[in-house]
Enzyme design. Structure first.
Site, PDB file in Angstrom:
ATOM      1  N   ASP A   1       1.491  -4.305   2.057  1.00 26.49           N
ATOM      2  CA  ASP A   1       0.332  -3.728   2.780  1.00 26.49           C
ATOM      3  C   ASP A   1      -0.519  -2.738   1.985  1.00 26.49           C
ATOM      4  O   ASP A   1       0.021  -1.881   1.278  1.00 26.49           O
ATOM      5  CB  ASP A   1       0.811  -2.939   4.010  1.00 26.49           C
ATOM      6  CG  ASP A   1       1.888  -3.625   4.804  1.00 26.49           C
ATOM      7  OD1 ASP A   1       2.220  -4.777   4.513  1.00 26.49           O
ATOM      8  OD2 ASP A   1       2.412  -2.983   5.733  1.00 26.49           O
TER       9      ASP A   1
ATOM     10  N   PHE B   1       7.581   3.443   3.934  1.00 30.69           N
ATOM     11  CA  PHE B   1       6.840   2.352   4.567  1.00 30.69           C
ATOM     12  C   PHE B   1       5.393   2.749   4.834  1.00 30.69           C
ATOM     13  O   PHE B   1       4.968   3.866   4.549  1.00 30.69           O
ATOM     14  CB  PHE B   1       7.571   1.909   5.840  1.00 30.69           C
ATOM     15  CG  PHE B   1       8.682   0.903   5.582  1.00 30.69           C
ATOM     16  CD1 PHE B   1       9.160   0.674   4.296  1.00 30.69           C
ATOM     17  CD2 PHE B   1       9.251   0.176   6.627  1.00 30.69           C
ATOM     18  CE1 PHE B   1      10.172  -0.259   4.056  1.00 30.69           C
ATOM     19  CE2 PHE B   1      10.259  -0.753   6.392  1.00 30.69           C
ATOM     20  CZ  PHE B   1      10.717  -0.979   5.109  1.00 30.69           C
ATOM     21  N   SER B   2       4.649   1.816   5.437  1.00 34.91           N
ATOM     22  CA  SER B   2       3.192   1.937   5.520  1.00 34.91           C
ATOM     23  C   SER B   2       2.705   3.163   6.270  1.00 34.91           C
ATOM     24  O   SER B   2       3.399   3.700   7.139  1.00 34.91           O
ATOM     25  CB  SER B   2       2.612   0.689   6.172  1.00 34.91           C
ATOM     26  OG  SER B   2       2.624  -0.351   5.235  1.00 34.91           O
TER      27      SER B   2
ATOM     28  N   TRP C   1       6.152  -6.548  -7.071  1.00 36.88           N
ATOM     29  CA  TRP C   1       5.838  -6.811  -5.655  1.00 36.88           C
ATOM     30  C   TRP C   1       4.872  -5.797  -5.041  1.00 36.88           C
ATOM     31  O   TRP C   1       5.021  -4.598  -5.216  1.00 36.88           O
ATOM     32  CB  TRP C   1       7.137  -6.771  -4.845  1.00 36.88           C
ATOM     33  CG  TRP C   1       6.922  -6.826  -3.367  1.00 36.88           C
ATOM     34  CD1 TRP C   1       6.781  -5.749  -2.521  1.00 36.88           C
ATOM     35  CD2 TRP C   1       6.798  -7.999  -2.548  1.00 36.88           C
ATOM     36  NE1 TRP C   1       6.586  -6.197  -1.226  1.00 36.88           N
ATOM     37  CE2 TRP C   1       6.597  -7.570  -1.217  1.00 36.88           C
ATOM     38  CE3 TRP C   1       6.847  -9.371  -2.814  1.00 36.88           C
ATOM     39  CZ2 TRP C   1       6.445  -8.456  -0.148  1.00 36.88           C
ATOM     40  CZ3 TRP C   1       6.697 -10.256  -1.750  1.00 36.88           C
ATOM     41  CH2 TRP C   1       6.497  -9.795  -0.439  1.00 36.88           C
TER      42      TRP C   1
ATOM     43  N   TRP D   1       4.300 -12.696   5.004  1.00 34.70           N
ATOM     44  CA  TRP D   1       5.757 -12.576   4.909  1.00 34.70           C
ATOM     45  C   TRP D   1       6.391 -13.970   4.893  1.00 34.70           C
ATOM     46  O   TRP D   1       5.978 -14.841   5.644  1.00 34.70           O
ATOM     47  CB  TRP D   1       6.320 -11.767   6.087  1.00 34.70           C
ATOM     48  CG  TRP D   1       6.049 -10.297   5.942  1.00 34.70           C
ATOM     49  CD1 TRP D   1       5.210  -9.534   6.704  1.00 34.70           C
ATOM     50  CD2 TRP D   1       6.641  -9.408   4.984  1.00 34.70           C
ATOM     51  NE1 TRP D   1       5.227  -8.229   6.270  1.00 34.70           N
ATOM     52  CE2 TRP D   1       6.091  -8.114   5.220  1.00 34.70           C
ATOM     53  CE3 TRP D   1       7.554  -9.561   3.939  1.00 34.70           C
ATOM     54  CZ2 TRP D   1       6.438  -6.996   4.460  1.00 34.70           C
ATOM     55  CZ3 TRP D   1       7.893  -8.443   3.185  1.00 34.70           C
ATOM     56  CH2 TRP D   1       7.347  -7.181   3.450  1.00 34.70           C
TER      57      TRP D   1
ATOM     58  N   ARG E   1       6.858   2.527  13.360  1.00 37.71           N
ATOM     59  CA  ARG E   1       6.311   2.666  12.002  1.00 37.71           C
ATOM     60  C   ARG E   1       4.796   2.484  11.909  1.00 37.71           C
ATOM     61  O   ARG E   1       4.156   2.014  12.825  1.00 37.71           O
ATOM     62  CB  ARG E   1       7.000   1.677  11.064  1.00 37.71           C
ATOM     63  CG  ARG E   1       6.928   0.232  11.474  1.00 37.71           C
ATOM     64  CD  ARG E   1       7.685  -0.660  10.463  1.00 37.71           C
ATOM     65  NE  ARG E   1       7.722  -2.027  10.936  1.00 37.71           N
ATOM     66  CZ  ARG E   1       8.686  -2.540  11.706  1.00 37.71           C
ATOM     67  NH1 ARG E   1       9.718  -1.804  12.067  1.00 37.71           N
ATOM     68  NH2 ARG E   1       8.612  -3.791  12.114  1.00 37.71           N
ATOM     69  N   ASP E   2       4.295   2.840  10.713  1.00 39.54           N
ATOM     70  CA  ASP E   2       2.921   2.605  10.268  1.00 39.54           C
ATOM     71  C   ASP E   2       1.903   3.528  10.945  1.00 39.54           C
ATOM     72  O   ASP E   2       0.948   3.073  11.590  1.00 39.54           O
ATOM     73  CB  ASP E   2       2.524   1.131  10.479  1.00 39.54           C
ATOM     74  CG  ASP E   2       3.581   0.168   9.946  1.00 39.54           C
ATOM     75  OD1 ASP E   2       4.316   0.562   9.019  1.00 39.54           O
ATOM     76  OD2 ASP E   2       3.695  -0.957  10.462  1.00 39.54           O
TER      77      ASP E   2
ATOM     78  N   GLU F   1       2.738  -4.104  14.394  1.00 44.49           N
ATOM     79  CA  GLU F   1       2.778  -3.359  13.136  1.00 44.49           C
ATOM     80  C   GLU F   1       1.373  -2.902  12.747  1.00 44.49           C
ATOM     81  O   GLU F   1       0.366  -3.494  13.155  1.00 44.49           O
ATOM     82  CB  GLU F   1       3.349  -4.239  12.016  1.00 44.49           C
ATOM     83  CG  GLU F   1       4.805  -4.626  12.254  1.00 44.49           C
ATOM     84  CD  GLU F   1       5.442  -5.281  11.025  1.00 44.49           C
ATOM     85  OE1 GLU F   1       6.578  -4.924  10.712  1.00 44.49           O
ATOM     86  OE2 GLU F   1       4.808  -6.147  10.389  1.00 44.49           O
TER      87      GLU F   1
HETATM   88  C1  FRU Z   1       3.939  -4.855   7.462  1.00 43.90           C
HETATM   89  C2  FRU Z   1       5.214  -4.052   7.285  1.00 43.90           C
HETATM   90  C3  FRU Z   1       5.097  -2.684   7.946  1.00 43.90           C
HETATM   91  C4  FRU Z   1       6.060  -1.851   7.156  1.00 43.90           C
HETATM   92  C5  FRU Z   1       5.914  -2.409   5.768  1.00 43.90           C
HETATM   93  C6  FRU Z   1       7.163  -2.388   4.943  1.00 43.90           C
HETATM   94  O1  FRU Z   1       3.793  -5.843   6.523  1.00 43.90           O
HETATM   95  O2  FRU Z   1       6.319  -4.763   7.807  1.00 43.90           O
HETATM   96  O3  FRU Z   1       5.373  -2.685   9.330  1.00 43.90           O
HETATM   97  O4  FRU Z   1       5.756  -0.497   7.199  1.00 43.90           O
HETATM   98  O5  FRU Z   1       5.459  -3.752   5.921  1.00 43.90           O
HETATM   99  O6  FRU Z   1       6.896  -2.695   3.606  1.00 43.90           O
END
Ligand code: FRU
Length: 493
Positions: A39, A98-99, A36, A296, A159-160, A213
């Site tokens: 991002d 995460f991202s 898998w 998603w 996040r991100d 995001e």
């Molecule tokens: C976007 C997301 C981000 C998160 C990551 C998790 O696709 O949902 O917000 O950091 O994927 O894998």
């Protein structure tokens, strides 16, 4: 076999073979060795090499315990897999790294990412740092998390982080949520460790949804651009048709006031499979973007083949003189061109099968409107006429249409995008086994989609319905498989 792939064999087991033999496996896009990905993360041109990291679950073809996969390249075309950069092995990131993004901090390649923790449904998200001197091995900072709590009054969704430097200071944009509405906060720091919240510079009033995001903020040709991925926008006509969107807000920003004065949200890509895009500026000064070439919750038939997900081809962002943001394939992609298959012009009415075929192709077709109500190309066509992916211009509606209802396995559906009315329509198409990226009129409209035709459905047709169209020129090339023919000689034409 090189060392990285040997390690990968241990990590991925038999899925690495399964993925390599998959009829859906892409030939010139970036994917994990198996399993898998989502991002793109940490895009950076560092010490003369392009580094791309990506959200990766090495233990399954579905999302789960997220690591950062890693690749590098000298030319944006030929990529080398590197060992996984960071794994969720600390208390503050144990459910996922995460991202996030990457910066060069005085020669140290520094990743800024979100530590995700899910303790029986109680979620915590914090911002963390990992550093590397050699660009391969990363060490998480002792002071992690460097931002331990979300903005005041915000939910746990935080996040991100995307970080950049401006006039000696570090800045970060990061997604958050307050009262079920999405926000993008700006933070400021002198040392990447201690951060000050300057407030929300983008706020959803409901129309932009409940969570924003993957924000990315930069200056381009004198304007400020926020690229981000809102969740929870309502569909509006042909717009916002996917589960989640990725698009831009364009305007003016003042660092002193931390005020971003922006216009309407515009989707960056109007196809089925484009999300969580990130950009970076390379040493040539170009603003280059990668997206995740999936969505998603979409069906991903390649999961049965030991892998899932890919990144889009790299695209350069520029402004048209009209003020519209354009997204074009970077010129290095011409190195993929293998054999020139056709260069022709003709008047088309009805359906005409072209005398070349393939599942890895670049096609550039320029049409001048005549009497046809609809015209375009069918790609990945089967001999029996059962399978095809339709890319057409509907002259009555003034819309580009991608129709994958007969494209093969997986979800069908139609996406439409109105384009500014011109007498000529230029389609530049990149086909790579299970993907189609369509660039209309030099990047004015882009539509990216995954398709899953049978191996052997390789035909290409040109057509005009309800009259004639003038196909001014059609050029086509077969494209190289960079994963299987790394030694092939390549040149820019
Ligand atoms: C976007 C997301 C981000 C998160 C990551 C998790 O696709 O949902 O917000 O950091 O994927 O894998």
């Amino acid at each position: 076999m090189n060392k990285v792939l040997e390690q990968n064999h241990e990590l991925y087991g038999r899925d690495i073979e399964k993925a390599a033999n998959s009829s859906y496996r892409l030939g010139y896009h970036m994917m994990a060795p198996a399993r898998w990905i989502n991002d793109p993360n940490g895009l950076i041109h560092w010490n003369g090499e392009y580094h791309v990291f990506y959200q990766h679950h090495p233990f399954d073809v579905k999302p789960g315990s997220i690591h950062w996969g890693h690749m590098k390249s000298k030319d944006l075309v030929h990529w080398e897999h590197l060992p996984i950069a960071i794994a969720p092995d600390k208390a503050y990131d144990k459910s996922g790294c995460f991202s996030g993004s990457a910066v060069d901090n005085n020669g140290v390649l520094t990743l800024i990412y979100t530590g995700h923790v899910n303790d029986d449904g109680v979620i915590t998200e914090t911002q963390c740092i990992a550093e590397s001197k050699d660009g391969i091995h990363f060490t998480k900072h002792q002071q992690n998390p460097v931002i331990a709590i979300p903005p005041k009054g915000a939910s746990h969704d935080f996040r991100d982080p995307k970080v950049w430097k401006y006039r000696g200071k570090w800045y970060m944009v990061v997604g958050s949520q307050k009262n079920k509405l999405g926000n993008i906060h700006l933070y400021e720091s002198d040392d990447l460790l201690s951060w000050r919240d300057r407030g929300a510079i983008v706020k959803s009033d409901g129309r932009l949804g409940y969570m924003l995001e993957c924000p990315d903020f930069f200056e381009l040709e004198g304007r400020h651009v926020m690229v981000f991925s809102p969740q929870g926008m309502e569909p509006e006509g042909d717009h916002h048709q996917n589960l989640y969107q990725t698009g831009t807000l364009i305007g003016n920003f003042g660092y002193e006031s931390a005020h971003f004065n922006y216009g309407e949200f515009t989707e960056l890509d109007r196809g089925f499979d484009f999300y969580a895009a990130q950009t970076f500026k390379d040493d040539k000064g170009r603003r280059i973007l990668y997206g995740w070439m999936n969505m998603w919750e979409a069906e991903m038939p390649e999961q049965a083949h030991g892998w899932a997900g890919a990144l889009t081809i790299p695209r350069e962002l520029t402004f048209h003189s009209s003020g519209q943001l354009l997204m074009k394939p970077v010129e290095e992609l011409q190195m993929l061109r293998h054999e020139k298959l056709m260069a022709e012009s003709m008047i088309v009415s009805g359906v005409k099968k072209l005398n070349f075929a393939g599942d890895r192709l670049e096609i550039i077709a320029e049409f001048a409107k005549k009497t046809a109500s609809s015209f375009g190309l069918n790609v990945r066509c089967s001999e029996d006429g059962q399978e095809k992916t339709v890319l057409r211009f509907d002259a009555t509606e003034g819309k580009i249409v991608v129709d994958r209802n007969q494209a093969g396995e997986g979800e069908g559906g139609i996406r439409k995008a109105k384009i500014s009315s011109l007498d000529t329509i230029k389609l530049q198409i990149f086909i790579d086994r299970s993907s189609v990226e369509l660039f209309v009129n030099d990047g004015e409209t882009v539509m990216t989609s995954r398709i899953y035709p049978k191996a052997g459905s390789n035909g290409v047709e040109v057509f005009a319905e309800g009259g004639e169209v003038d196909l001014l020129s059609l050029q086509a090339w077969s494209l190289k498989d960079i994963w299987n023919s790394l030694s092939e000689k390549t040149t820019i034409e």
